[in-house]
Design a protein around this motif. Structure first.
Motif, PDB file in Angstrom:
ATOM      1  N   VAL B 128       0.836  -1.198   0.000  1.00  0.00           N
ATOM      2  CA  VAL B 128       0.000   0.000   0.000  1.00  0.00           C
ATOM      3  C   VAL B 128       0.870   1.247   0.000  1.00  0.00           C
ATOM      4  O   VAL B 128       0.594   2.227  -0.698  1.00  0.00           O
ATOM      5  CB  VAL B 128      -0.939  -0.015   1.220  1.00  0.00           C
ATOM      6  N   MET B 129       1.962   1.190   0.755  1.00  0.00           N
ATOM      7  CA  MET B 129       2.818   2.375   0.883  1.00  0.00           C
ATOM      8  C   MET B 129       3.493   2.744  -0.430  1.00  0.00           C
ATOM      9  O   MET B 129       3.846   3.908  -0.652  1.00  0.00           O
ATOM     10  CB  MET B 129       3.877   2.121   1.959  1.00  0.00           C
ATOM     11  N   THR B 130       3.680   1.758  -1.327  1.00  0.00           N
ATOM     12  CA  THR B 130       4.297   2.118  -2.606  1.00  0.00           C
ATOM     13  C   THR B 130       3.389   3.043  -3.385  1.00  0.00           C
ATOM     14  O   THR B 130       3.817   3.704  -4.326  1.00  0.00           O
ATOM     15  CB  THR B 130       4.594   0.882  -3.482  1.00  0.00           C
ATOM     16  N   GLY B 131       2.122   3.102  -3.008  1.00  0.00           N
ATOM     17  CA  GLY B 131       1.198   3.963  -3.726  1.00  0.00           C
ATOM     18  C   GLY B 131       1.030   5.342  -3.108  1.00  0.00           C
ATOM     19  O   GLY B 131       0.272   6.151  -3.618  1.00  0.00           O
ATOM     20  N   VAL B 132       1.736   5.598  -2.007  1.00  0.00           N
ATOM     21  CA  VAL B 132       1.620   6.919  -1.377  1.00  0.00           C
ATOM     22  C   VAL B 132       2.321   7.948  -2.269  1.00  0.00           C
ATOM     23  O   VAL B 132       3.447   7.726  -2.697  1.00  0.00           O
ATOM     24  CB  VAL B 132       2.256   6.907   0.025  1.00  0.00           C
ATOM     25  N   PRO B 133       1.662   9.066  -2.541  1.00  0.00           N
ATOM     26  CA  PRO B 133       2.273  10.058  -3.435  1.00  0.00           C
ATOM     27  C   PRO B 133       3.583  10.575  -2.852  1.00  0.00           C
ATOM     28  O   PRO B 133       3.697  10.800  -1.646  1.00  0.00           O
ATOM     29  CB  PRO B 133       1.224  11.171  -3.498  1.00  0.00           C
ATOM     30  N   SER B 134       4.540  10.815  -3.718  1.00  0.00           N
ATOM     31  CA  SER B 134       5.856  11.234  -3.252  1.00  0.00           C
ATOM     32  C   SER B 134       5.793  12.599  -2.583  1.00  0.00           C
ATOM     33  O   SER B 134       6.609  12.917  -1.717  1.00  0.00           O
ATOM     34  CB  SER B 134       6.850  11.245  -4.404  1.00  0.00           C
ATOM     35  N   ILE B 135       4.804  13.389  -2.948  1.00  0.00           N
ATOM     36  CA  ILE B 135       4.711  14.716  -2.355  1.00  0.00           C
ATOM     37  C   ILE B 135       4.390  14.616  -0.868  1.00  0.00           C
ATOM     38  O   ILE B 135       4.793  15.452  -0.069  1.00  0.00           O
ATOM     39  CB  ILE B 135       3.663  15.573  -3.110  1.00  0.00           C
ATOM     40  N   VAL B 136       3.654  13.591  -0.516  1.00  0.00           N
ATOM     41  CA  VAL B 136       3.332  13.398   0.894  1.00  0.00           C
ATOM     42  C   VAL B 136       4.604  13.113   1.695  1.00  0.00           C
ATOM     43  O   VAL B 136       4.765  13.605   2.817  1.00  0.00           O
ATOM     44  CB  VAL B 136       2.314  12.240   1.050  1.00  0.00           C
ATOM     45  N   MET B 137       5.510  12.328   1.101  1.00  0.00           N
ATOM     46  CA  MET B 137       6.788  12.067   1.776  1.00  0.00           C
ATOM     47  C   MET B 137       7.538  13.366   2.003  1.00  0.00           C
ATOM     48  O   MET B 137       8.136  13.585   3.058  1.00  0.00           O
ATOM     49  CB  MET B 137       7.645  11.126   0.939  1.00  0.00           C
ATOM     50  N   GLY B 138       7.492  14.226   0.994  1.00  0.00           N
ATOM     51  CA  GLY B 138       8.175  15.507   1.121  1.00  0.00           C
ATOM     52  C   GLY B 138       7.573  16.350   2.230  1.00  0.00           C
ATOM     53  O   GLY B 138       8.285  16.915   3.062  1.00  0.00           O
ATOM     54  N   LEU B 139       6.268  16.407   2.262  1.00  0.00           N
ATOM     55  CA  LEU B 139       5.578  17.167   3.308  1.00  0.00           C
ATOM     56  C   LEU B 139       5.929  16.623   4.688  1.00  0.00           C
ATOM     57  O   LEU B 139       6.171  17.367   5.627  1.00  0.00           O
ATOM     58  CB  LEU B 139       4.064  17.079   3.112  1.00  0.00           C
ATOM     59  N   PHE B 140       5.949  15.315   4.777  1.00  0.00           N
ATOM     60  CA  PHE B 140       6.220  14.653   6.043  1.00  0.00           C
ATOM     61  C   PHE B 140       7.583  15.065   6.589  1.00  0.00           C
ATOM     62  O   PHE B 140       7.697  15.498   7.741  1.00  0.00           O
ATOM     63  CB  PHE B 140       6.137  13.140   5.823  1.00  0.00           C
ATOM     64  N   ILE B 141       8.594  14.951   5.749  1.00  0.00           N
ATOM     65  CA  ILE B 141       9.932  15.301   6.218  1.00  0.00           C
ATOM     66  C   ILE B 141      10.019  16.793   6.488  1.00  0.00           C
ATOM     67  O   ILE B 141      10.692  17.242   7.423  1.00  0.00           O
ATOM     68  CB  ILE B 141      11.002  14.864   5.192  1.00  0.00           C
ATOM     69  N   TYR B 142       9.313  17.574   5.696  1.00  0.00           N
ATOM     70  CA  TYR B 142       9.291  19.024   5.938  1.00  0.00           C
ATOM     71  C   TYR B 142       8.772  19.301   7.344  1.00  0.00           C
ATOM     72  O   TYR B 142       9.359  20.061   8.108  1.00  0.00           O
ATOM     73  CB  TYR B 142       8.412  19.713   4.888  1.00  0.00           C
ATOM     74  N   ILE B 143       7.662  18.676   7.667  1.00  0.00           N
ATOM     75  CA  ILE B 143       7.059  18.930   8.975  1.00  0.00           C
ATOM     76  C   ILE B 143       7.971  18.463  10.096  1.00  0.00           C
ATOM     77  O   ILE B 143       8.264  19.195  11.028  1.00  0.00           O
ATOM     78  CB  ILE B 143       5.702  18.212   9.092  1.00  0.00           C
ATOM     79  N   VAL B 144       8.430  17.233   9.972  1.00  0.00           N
ATOM     80  CA  VAL B 144       9.159  16.654  11.091  1.00  0.00           C
ATOM     81  C   VAL B 144      10.585  17.175  11.197  1.00  0.00           C
ATOM     82  O   VAL B 144      11.031  17.601  12.254  1.00  0.00           O
ATOM     83  CB  VAL B 144       9.180  15.118  10.955  1.00  0.00           C
ATOM     84  N   TRP B 145      11.289  17.177  10.082  1.00  0.00           N
ATOM     85  CA  TRP B 145      12.713  17.480  10.164  1.00  0.00           C
ATOM     86  C   TRP B 145      13.002  18.960  10.000  1.00  0.00           C
ATOM     87  O   TRP B 145      13.701  19.570  10.785  1.00  0.00           O
ATOM     88  CB  TRP B 145      13.438  16.676   9.068  1.00  0.00           C
ATOM     89  N   VAL B 146      12.429  19.505   8.948  1.00  0.00           N
ATOM     90  CA  VAL B 146      12.761  20.890   8.632  1.00  0.00           C
ATOM     91  C   VAL B 146      12.154  21.853   9.645  1.00  0.00           C
ATOM     92  O   VAL B 146      12.813  22.779  10.115  1.00  0.00           O
ATOM     93  CB  VAL B 146      12.273  21.243   7.199  1.00  0.00           C
ATOM     94  N   THR B 147      10.912  21.616  10.021  1.00  0.00           N
ATOM     95  CA  THR B 147      10.228  22.572  10.888  1.00  0.00           C
ATOM     96  C   THR B 147      10.296  22.192  12.356  1.00  0.00           C
ATOM     97  O   THR B 147      10.889  22.872  13.149  1.00  0.00           O
ATOM     98  CB  THR B 147       8.751  22.699  10.470  1.00  0.00           C
ATOM     99  N   GLU B 148       9.702  21.066  12.672  1.00  0.00           N
ATOM    100  CA  GLU B 148       9.606  20.672  14.074  1.00  0.00           C
ATOM    101  C   GLU B 148      10.969  20.573  14.734  1.00  0.00           C
ATOM    102  O   GLU B 148      11.204  21.127  15.793  1.00  0.00           O
ATOM    103  CB  GLU B 148       8.911  19.311  14.195  1.00  0.00           C
ATOM    104  N   LEU B 149      11.853  19.831  14.088  1.00  0.00           N
ATOM    105  CA  LEU B 149      13.174  19.676  14.688  1.00  0.00           C
ATOM    106  C   LEU B 149      14.069  20.861  14.344  1.00  0.00           C
ATOM    107  O   LEU B 149      15.197  20.950  14.799  1.00  0.00           O
ATOM    108  CB  LEU B 149      13.816  18.369  14.208  1.00  0.00           C
ATOM    109  N   GLY B 150      13.555  21.715  13.504  1.00  0.00           N
ATOM    110  CA  GLY B 150      14.265  22.953  13.208  1.00  0.00           C
ATOM    111  C   GLY B 150      15.574  22.772  12.460  1.00  0.00           C
ATOM    112  O   GLY B 150      16.413  23.650  12.468  1.00  0.00           O
ATOM    113  N   GLU B 151      15.730  21.653  11.804  1.00  0.00           N
ATOM    114  CA  GLU B 151      17.005  21.419  11.128  1.00  0.00           C
ATOM    115  C   GLU B 151      17.138  22.207   9.853  1.00  0.00           C
ATOM    116  O   GLU B 151      18.206  22.304   9.277  1.00  0.00           O
ATOM    117  CB  GLU B 151      17.157  19.927  10.822  1.00  0.00           C
TER     118      GLU B 151
END
Lengths: 293, 301, 328
Positions: B128-151
């Motif tokens: 199922v995960m192979t069908g997740v849009p790649s943009i969602v992965m980008g958003l996810f890392i943006y939220i967690v790594w770029v913003t939340e963790l402030g990296e």
């Protein structure tokens, strides 16, 4: 059958290798009916592998002809060449002459589809389509253009009756064909084959996956439809050959020591009674008396 | 004789079945071939266009110069070197993350998980995960790594996003390869007293290696071509960022995307050049994957 | 699948050495590592859901239920998801309508018509198709396809003027190259490889003996496909199509470049539009307000849930078909 009971008793009482006896009703004279298949000096190849060498025999109308022999002797290959099923295998090649009712089976203008319409086949493992019982039987007539519901109903009923399956399934014709037991499924496949009213029915070890009772029913069926069809059956079971067939062809494997290749050959062909009671070739004798194969 | 059946009465006629049946069969076969031809057309067009327009843009300078000029500037100054390096580094790091984890995950599924509920759940959700849009992965890392963790934006963040994308693909393809390894090989190793880990590492993985490598290469090729996960994670820059781990970066897909949206002639030419470069990288990965499969299948016979 | 019920061969019973009764540390560690790697899939999926939901909270509170179900989205005053949802669905549906006959046709070609050896070049072409990055399709789309189609669309639009249904679909004064339809065409090209390859897998599992049964009745190849192959494969092919649909819905960059740039719900397929994925890609850089950003993330969550659901159903179909043929 009484002879068979005696046979079994003989097997139990004595250590003597039993002789298979053939029912009295089998033809024992030099019978000459119409020739359905005329196979002359035919060899069949799969690519460069020669599966069968120089086979010649004649199959007669309204008879049951059995092909027997050990594994790998080419009997199924010859059977499949009779309705051009070998065409489906890439690299398969037939050399020699096979005539069907006087017409060359592998002639230039001949359509394999027309061939198979006339020469049907029942397979070793029952292969009903994933459709309803009704649709299974109606498949053949439908592709041949018969559409009317009434006509199809008639054909389905007739075929299922001929295959001795009607009573068991008449109330569930729209249930899936996959839900039947092994013996029923095989009779469904026979009904399906009979529905297109072929001329010949080829059977490739139709009972090998079935229990003795189911086997018996199919053998009875074969006797019943014999008057309308010509049947050629490949079987591993010699008793079956004696029970049902009029004529028997015994195949064996020929090994070439020089090239270490194997090929199938037709050893002996004749009336069943003669093959089993008075085999002419020593290999035939060895096989039918159980010493080989 | 047989019951009344017109086609069987009279002399034997073994010619073709009635016209409409044969025509229908032929039409259907033609349609199937047509389907193939239809799909060839856009592929041919794209490849031709790519080579025609891209080749003229590519030069050694184009591939290596580290300064990416602004869109307005026509072709000639600067180059895509920054983007090439970015793509190679970011995709490479993503591969380093995703491939071992993916293979280990597949090892769990095939060697340890058995038919248990957890294994079946993981297996199903990987598909199922192979069908997740790649943009969602980008958003996810943006939220967690770029913003939340402030990296902040960095090439590494992009690698994380690509790795999330690659993980399920590597798991599924490796799993299929591990399944093909005959159990008799494992039994032989156990019989010599090896532990499960040892059996897996010394017998199972080496046997499945070529298939796993080939599958991994295809996953890398897929990741190299992705744009959406990078938009939110690496931002975009005009100079090569040698440091993968900090500071915004750029990559070929991003450059193609931004240049494609710009109406200037120079931008279009650069876009084609970058596109041809990217496609070349991806093709090479695909061809290597095929070679690996072919080589090792022959060897194992 | 390796059996779990068998006694673990890694622990030899009755060994003299007491150390061998316990599994060696390295072995245990390896198993834990493998398990962790597997769990990572579930962890990531859960994390995605949680974090995007958190970040969309502002969107939910600002827009409210009614706002989200409206059409317009501009990040300032309008936060509706319906317009972009429409764009996603319509372009994907067009992609399916155009792509499925081609994909299934090729799958049948490869499995029923062409002998294995000759099939390989065809498979290579499909692989080539699959490996072209989405941004390259988008580039070609916007530079080559869009201008070329623009002329054709305008011709069609003037041609169908006045005709009831056709005008609603293909007419309109604003027909342009960058539109739902063009996005649908590009999507069709892009999803063909995955549908073809999954369909092939499904169709190839049909037992040969069933096919022979049909041939033995004197069927032509097409009749055999309809009678013996299709009943077995239909579930799996439906699953393959759904996987393709999910892929189409999630496709971002190629669509962003060719769908145009206006959020609207209209029957005119040649009008420009916007999909969920494309609006996130195009607007994120410009999104300055917390609400704007939250809205886009919320749309991302929406897309995530949507594609997960479609893929769940799709994979269920495919697995069920595989189980059936294996069991039969």
């Amino acid at each position: 059958m009484e002879e068979q009971q005696d046979q079994l008793n003989v097997q139990q009482d004595q250590e003597v290798v039993p002789k298979l006896t053939v029912p009295d009703s089998a033809p024992r004279d030099k019978f000459t009916g119409n020739a359905i298949f005329d196979v002359k000096n035919t060899s069949i190849y799969y690519g460069s592998f020669r599966a069968v060498t120089d086979v010649s025999l004649t199959v007669y109308e309204n008879e049951i002809t059995a092909f027997i022999g050990p594994s790998g002797c080419g009997k199924t290959t010859v059977l499949r060449s009779l309705n051009r099923m070998n065409d489906l295998i890439v690299g398969a090649r037939v050399e020699g002459d096979i005539h069907y009712r006087g017409v060359p089976l592998y002639g230039k203008d001949v359509s394999p589809i027309a061939v198979r319409r006339r020469i049907g086949m029942v397979f070793q493992k029952a292969n009903p389509f994933p459709k309803s019982i009704y649709d299974n039987v109606a498949y053949g007539p439908r592709i041949n253009g018969i559409r009317g519901r009434g006509k199809l109903d008639e054909i389905v009923e007739r075929s299922l009756k001929q295959a001795a399956l009607w009573d068991e399934v008449k109330d569930r014709l729209n249930k899936s064909g996959l839900g039947l037991s092994g013996g029923q499924a095989q009779r469904l496949c026979i009904a399906r084959t009979l529905a297109v009213e072929p001329d010949v029915v080829l059977m490739d070890e139709p009972c090998s996956a079935l229990d003795p009772i189911a086997t018996g029913r199919i053998e009875d069926l074969m006797h019943e439809i014999k008057s309308k069809y010509t049947i050629v059956i490949v079987t591993h079971n010699m008793q079956q050959a004696t029970r049902v067939s009029d004529r028997t062809a015994f195949y064996s494997v020929l090994r070439d020591e020089h090239s270490d290749t194997r090929t199938g050959v037709l050893v002996e062909y004749g009336q069943t009674a003669q093959i089993f009671e008075d085999p002419q070739d020593s290999r035939t004798q060895a096989y039918v008396t159980g010493r080989m194969g | 004789m047989t019951a009344a059946s017109d086609s069987l009465a009279g002399p034997v006629d073994l010619r073709e079945p009635s016209g409409w049946r044969r025509s229908k069969n032929q039409i259907m076969t033609v349609l199937m071939w047509l389907a193939f031809v239809i799909i060839l057309i856009p592929l041919a067009f794209v490849l031709v266009e790519l080579v025609a327009k891209g080749a003229s843009a590519i030069s050694w300078q184009f591939l290596t110069n580290n300064t990416i000029p602004p869109n307005v500037v026509p072709l000639g100054t600067g180059g895509m070197g920054a983007a090439v390096v970015g793509t190679l580094e970011i995709t490479g790091f993503a591969a380093v993350l995703a491939i071992p984890l993916g293979v280990l995950g597949a090892v769990y599924l095939n060697e340890y998980g058995g038919n248990g509920v957890l294994a079946r759940l993981i297996s199903f959700m990987s598909s199922v995960m192979t069908g997740v849009p790649s943009i969602v992965m980008g958003l996810f890392i943006y939220i967690v790594w770029v913003t939340e963790l402030g990296e902040g934006y960095s090439g590494m963040a992009g690698s994380f996003a690509l790795a999330c994308l690659m993980l399920p693909i590597v798991i599924r393809s490796s799993y299929e390869m591990l399944r093909l390894v005959p159990d008799s090989l494992r039994q032989g190793s156990y019989a010599l007293g090896a532990s499960k880990a040892r059996v897996t590492m010394t017998v199972v993985l080496p046997t499945a290696l070529s298939g796993i490598v080939s599958g991994a290469l295809l996953a890398v090729a897929r990741a190299a071509g992705e744009t959406a996960p990078l938009i939110f994670t690496i931002l975009i820059v005009e100079q090569t960022n040698p440091n993968l781990f900090s500071g915004p970066d750029t990559a070929l897909p991003l450059q193609i995307f931004s240049n494609a949206q710009s109406p200037y002639v120079g931008a279009e030419a650069r876009a084609w050049g970058a596109a041809l470069t990217l496609v070349a990288i991806v093709f090479i990965l695909m061809i290597v994957a095929r070679i690996v499969t072919a080589l090792f299948t022959r060897n194992s016979r | 699948m390796s059996t779990v019920t068998k006694a673990d061969p890694a622990t030899p019973a009755g060994s003299a050495n007491p150390l061998s009764r316990r599994r060696p540390l390295g072995d245990r560690g390896f198993q834990i590592l493998a398990l962790a790697a597997g769990l990572l899939v579930l962890v990531i999926l859960v994390l995605i859901t949680v974090t995007t939901a958190q970040q969309s909270a502002t969107w939910f509170s600002t827009a409210g239920f009614k706002g989200i179900f409206s059409v317009q989205f501009d990040g300032q005053t309008h936060f509706g998801a319906m317009g972009v949802l429409y764009g996603t669905v319509i372009s994907s549906v067009i992609g399916i309508i155009v792509g499925v006959p081609v994909s299934v046709g090729i799958a049948l070609l490869l499995t029923q018509v062409v002998p294995a050896r000759w099939g390989r070049p065809i498979v290579y072409v499909i692989d080539l198709l699959a490996v072209v990055p989405s941004v390259v399709w988008g580039l070609w789309g916007i530079i080559v396809l869009v201008p070329w189609l623009q002329k054709i669309y305008l011709d069609i639009a003037s041609g169908v003027k006045g005709i009831p249904v056709l005008d609603a679909l293909f007419g309109g004064a604003n027909a342009g190259g960058a539109s739902f339809f063009t996005a649908g065409l590009i999507l069709a090209i892009m999803i063909t490889p995955i549908i073809t390859s999954l369909s092939r897998e499904v169709i190839a599992t049909v037992p040969v003996i069933d096919k022979e049964g049909a041939y033995a009745l004197g069927a032509t190849r097409w009749e055999m496909i309809r009678g013996a192959v299709w009943p077995h494969s239909q579930g799996g092919v439906v699953g393959a199509i759904l996987v393709g649909f999910g892929r189409a819905m999630g496709e971002t960059i190629a669509v962003a470049l060719v769908i145009g740039d206006s959020v609207e719900v209209t029957s005119h397929l040649f009008y420009s539009g916007q999909s969920i994925a494309s609006i996130i890609a195009l607007e994120f850089g410009e999104a300055n307000g917390g609400e704007f950003r939250s809205g886009l993330i919320g749309l991302g969550l929406f897309l995530f849930v949507l594609t997960i659901l479609v893929n769940l159903v799709a994979r269920w179909f495919v697995e069920r078909s595989a189980r059936r043929t294996r069991g039969a």
